[in-house]
Structures are given as structure tokens and as C-alpha cells.
Motif scaffolding. Structure first.
Motif, mmCIF file in Angstrom:
data_model
loop_
_atom_site.group_PDB
_atom_site.id
_atom_site.type_symbol
_atom_site.label_atom_id
_atom_site.label_comp_id
_atom_site.label_asym_id
_atom_site.label_seq_id
_atom_site.Cartn_x
_atom_site.Cartn_y
_atom_site.Cartn_z
ATOM 1 N N GLU A 161 0.690 -0.354 10.877
ATOM 2 C CA GLU A 161 0.423 0.728 9.925
ATOM 3 C C GLU A 161 1.061 0.423 8.579
ATOM 4 O O GLU A 161 0.454 0.622 7.538
ATOM 5 N N GLN A 215 -0.879 -2.358 6.862
ATOM 6 C CA GLN A 215 -2.141 -1.853 6.330
ATOM 7 C C GLN A 215 -1.891 -1.081 5.033
ATOM 8 O O GLN A 215 -2.590 -1.265 4.044
ATOM 9 N N TRP A 216 -0.882 -0.199 5.046
ATOM 10 C CA TRP A 216 -0.535 0.560 3.844
ATOM 11 C C TRP A 216 -0.149 -0.387 2.712
ATOM 12 O O TRP A 216 -0.619 -0.243 1.576
ATOM 13 N N HIS A 237 -3.018 -1.943 0.984
ATOM 14 C CA HIS A 237 -3.638 -1.033 0.010
ATOM 15 C C HIS A 237 -2.837 -1.010 -1.297
ATOM 16 O O HIS A 237 -3.398 -1.057 -2.384
ATOM 17 N N ASP A 269 -7.484 7.027 -4.045
ATOM 18 C CA ASP A 269 -7.639 6.252 -2.810
ATOM 19 C C ASP A 269 -6.295 6.033 -2.117
ATOM 20 O O ASP A 269 -6.202 6.152 -0.889
ATOM 21 N N LEU A 270 -5.267 5.703 -2.903
ATOM 22 C CA LEU A 270 -3.939 5.529 -2.306
ATOM 23 C C LEU A 270 -3.437 6.831 -1.701
ATOM 24 O O LEU A 270 -2.842 6.822 -0.622
ATOM 25 N N ASP A 291 -5.154 9.149 -0.402
ATOM 26 C CA ASP A 291 -5.866 9.381 0.863
ATOM 27 C C ASP A 291 -5.293 8.547 2.007
ATOM 28 O O ASP A 291 -5.374 8.944 3.160
ATOM 29 N N GLU A 292 -4.727 7.386 1.685
ATOM 30 C CA GLU A 292 -4.202 6.476 2.704
ATOM 31 C C GLU A 292 -2.690 6.565 2.877
ATOM 32 O O GLU A 292 -2.124 5.885 3.722
ATOM 33 N N ARG A 311 2.947 11.725 1.533
ATOM 34 C CA ARG A 311 1.615 12.281 1.283
ATOM 35 C C ARG A 311 1.661 13.485 0.340
ATOM 36 O O ARG A 311 0.842 13.623 -0.559
ATOM 37 N N TRP A 329 2.130 12.264 -3.194
ATOM 38 C CA TRP A 329 0.880 11.701 -3.697
ATOM 39 C C TRP A 329 -0.075 12.809 -4.117
ATOM 40 O O TRP A 329 -0.716 12.720 -5.155
#
Length: 125
Positions: free
Chosen positions: A21, A24-25, A28, A58-59, A61-62, A68, A71
Motif C-alpha cells: 500500500e 503504491q501510494w 502516485h 487525484d492524490l 482520492d488515493e 485524507r 488532502w
């Protein structure tokens, strides 16, 4: 103490899942950072943020759960400014710019940038 450790392990199910995870982050973040930098370089601090809004959205959202909310705070403030500029509403633009410069939004921007630096070793701003 055992409950904390057990909760952390259950949350990720394995260290590999947490690492996956995170990887993946960070992928991005690493992909977005040059786009954000280019938008800020070309558009300056205010227009650059507007130009970078799709990438920032987009960031957001991820984003990991721990940042979060920050963001969302940052992206919403930039969206408000974008909408006011598009509407050519001078008063709304001034209010949105003040909101963007507010301590809450500045703290959120610092938090997301610091998280990207700490976790992914990649500055965003």
C-alpha cells in the motif's frame, strides 16, 4: 500493548500488505510531484495551484487514511478558488484566496507535503 500490536497487524493483514500500500501510494506521489512542480513553476503560487488541481485531486482520492482529511481540506480550498475565478466573481475570489491562506489550509498543505517527504521521500511543494 498487545492489543495495539494486534490491531496494527490486523489492519494491514501482513507487513507485505502495508509495504505494498505504501509503495503504491508513493508511486502516485512520485508521478505527481514533477507535474505539481511544473504547474507551480509556470503558474506561480496561485495560478500554479489551480493548474495542479487535477493532479492534487487525484492524490487526494488515493491518499492514505491518516492524511485524507488534510488532502480534502487543501483540495476543497483550491477548488473554491478555481470556481470563483471561473465565475469571474471578484469578491468570491478574494474570499477563496483568504481561505486558501488560512492557517487550517496551510496546516493541511504542510501535513500532506510532510507526509509525502517522510513516507515517500518526495516533496510535493
Amino acid at each position: 500493548m498487545r492489543l495495539l500490536v494486534a490491531g496494527a497487524l490486523v489492519g494491514c493483514l501482513s507487513l507485505n500488505a502495508c509495504s505494498s500500500e505504501r509503495d503504491q501510494w508513493c508511486g502516485h506521489v512520485e508521478e505527481a510531484a514533477p507535474k505539481i512542480g511544473k504547474a507551480l513553476d509556470e503558474g506561480g503560487s496561485e495560478n500554479g495551484l489551480l493548474d495542479a488541481l487535477p493532479v492534487l485531486h487525484d492524490l487526494a482520492d488515493e491518499a492514505p487514511d491518516d492524511v485524507r482529511g488534510e488532502w480534502r481540506t487543501l483540495v476543497r480550498a483550491i477548488q473554491d478558488l478555481d470556481e470563483a475565478v471561473e465565475a469571474e466573481d471578484e469578491k468570491a475570489t478574494q474570499q477563496a484566496a483568504l481561505k486558501l491562506a488560512s492557517p487550517d489550509v496551510q496546516d493541511a498543505a504542510h501535513a500532506v507535503d510532510q507526509e509525502a517527504r517522510d513516507v515517500c521521500h518526495t516533496p510535493l511543494f
